[in-house]
Design a protein around this motif. Structure first.
Motif, short mmCIF file in Angstrom:
data_model
loop_
_atom_site.label_atom_id
_atom_site.label_comp_id
_atom_site.label_asym_id
_atom_site.label_seq_id
_atom_site.Cartn_x
_atom_site.Cartn_y
_atom_site.Cartn_z
N ALA A 105 0.84 -1.20 0.00
CA ALA A 105 0.00 0.00 0.00
C ALA A 105 0.87 1.25 0.00
O ALA A 105 0.59 2.22 -0.72
N LEU A 106 1.93 1.23 0.79
CA LEU A 106 2.81 2.40 0.85
C LEU A 106 3.50 2.66 -0.48
O LEU A 106 3.51 3.78 -0.98
N VAL A 107 4.06 1.59 -1.07
CA VAL A 107 4.89 1.76 -2.25
C VAL A 107 4.05 1.93 -3.52
O VAL A 107 4.29 2.85 -4.32
N CYS A 109 0.84 2.75 -4.00
CA CYS A 109 0.02 3.97 -4.05
C CYS A 109 0.90 5.21 -4.23
O CYS A 109 0.54 6.13 -4.96
N ALA A 110 2.06 5.21 -3.56
CA ALA A 110 2.97 6.35 -3.72
C ALA A 110 3.50 6.44 -5.14
O ALA A 110 3.67 7.55 -5.68
N ALA A 111 3.77 5.29 -5.76
CA ALA A 111 4.27 5.29 -7.14
C ALA A 111 3.25 5.91 -8.08
O ALA A 111 3.59 6.72 -8.96
N VAL A 112 1.99 5.55 -7.91
CA VAL A 112 0.93 6.11 -8.76
C VAL A 112 0.71 7.59 -8.44
O VAL A 112 0.58 8.42 -9.34
N ARG A 113 0.68 7.90 -7.16
CA ARG A 113 0.43 9.28 -6.75
C ARG A 113 1.50 10.23 -7.27
O ARG A 113 1.23 11.39 -7.57
N GLY A 114 2.74 9.74 -7.37
CA GLY A 114 3.85 10.60 -7.75
C GLY A 114 4.07 10.73 -9.24
O GLY A 114 5.06 11.35 -9.66
N LEU A 167 12.90 -3.43 -4.59
CA LEU A 167 12.12 -3.68 -3.38
C LEU A 167 10.87 -4.46 -3.68
O LEU A 167 10.54 -5.45 -3.01
N MET A 168 10.14 -4.05 -4.73
CA MET A 168 8.88 -4.70 -5.05
C MET A 168 9.07 -6.11 -5.58
O MET A 168 8.22 -6.98 -5.36
N ARG A 169 10.16 -6.37 -6.28
CA ARG A 169 10.42 -7.74 -6.73
C ARG A 169 10.48 -8.69 -5.54
O ARG A 169 9.92 -9.78 -5.57
N GLY A 170 11.18 -8.26 -4.49
CA GLY A 170 11.27 -9.11 -3.31
C GLY A 170 9.95 -9.25 -2.58
O GLY A 170 9.58 -10.35 -2.17
#
Length: 237
Positions: A105-107, A109-114, A167-170
């Motif tokens: 949720a943190l990563v 959503c932040a990726a889309v928001r940014g 990070l997301m791959r892991g």
């Protein structure tokens, strides 16, 4: 008998075909990447013991290189070393699952928001969605699971941050350990295909706020459904 079973597992996982990827510059990082993919694809299910002899032989790497790859994947929480027993694919706890979704949720959503100004480069997102739709038509539910993971990887990749991608791959590989432990993968993946379409449609329209809202709701619903089912699965084990 155990060695024969280990050899067959290494062959079934396709590791020998990956040997060519290593070439002359074989490194622990490349071995770890291959094993990470194989774990994420379900060739090594949770609880599987990884044989140094069989995997090292299949990939043509030294024991020291393989042990370093194991160490890297242990650090990523995909493997666990048990004293006097060996290295095993990790069995995720319910608490782990909840934390995985906190990170998602943190990563995500932040990726889309940014995201900056549209249009966005959505080719990888569109490709993952198309692969998921084809898998659903073929009733290939594990392929649908893979396509869904790739969809979310592609969303994060829109941020153009190599560190976030890593990070997301892991995180998503660890999540796959949960999916591999569940029955009826169709139940956990097919309903979310339509929601992927909605997120993509919002991004095509350049509406980042709506896309983030859809994604946040998606992740919360997924967390609730999966954590409830996984808790029951763990209690029955």
């Amino acid at each position: 008998m155990a060695k024969e079973d280990d050899r067959r597992l290494a062959e079934a996982s396709g590791l020998e075909t990956d040997r060519v990827l290593l070439g002359r510059t074989s490194t622990a990082e490349r071995v770890a990447a291959i094993l990470r993919d194989r774990i994420a694809e379900g060739y090594f299910p949770p609880g599987t013991r990884l044989s140094e002899e069989s995997i090292g032989g299949a990939l043509g790497v030294s024991r020291n290189t393989l042990r370093e790859a194991f160490r890297l994947l242990t650090h990523e929480r995909l493997l666990v070393h048990e004293l006097n027993r060996g290295v095993f694919v990790r069995v995720v706890t319910v608490e782990d699952l909840l934390d995985i979704y906190r990170v998602r949720a943190l990563v995500e959503c932040a990726a889309v928001r940014g995201l900056g100004e549209p249009p966005f480069r959505l080719e990888a997102v569109e490709s993952a969605l198309a692969a998921g739709e084809q898998a659903a038509r073929d009733q290939a539910w594990q392929d649908l699971s893979t396509a869904n993971i790739r969809f979310h990887q592609a969303l994060v990749a829109l941020a153009e941050s190599p560190r976030t991608d890593e990070l997301m791959r892991g995180v998503l590989a660890e999540l796959r350990l949960v999916f591999h432990a569940m029955d009826d993968p169709r139940r956990f993946h097919e309903p979310y295909l339509a929601r992927n379409r909605q997120i993509l449609a919002a991004l095509r329209a350049g509406d980042v706020t709506h896309a983030e809202r859809l994604l946040a709701t998606y992740l919360e619903d997924s967390r609730q459904q999966l954590s409830q089912a996984y808790s029951q699965r763990v209690s029955e084990a």
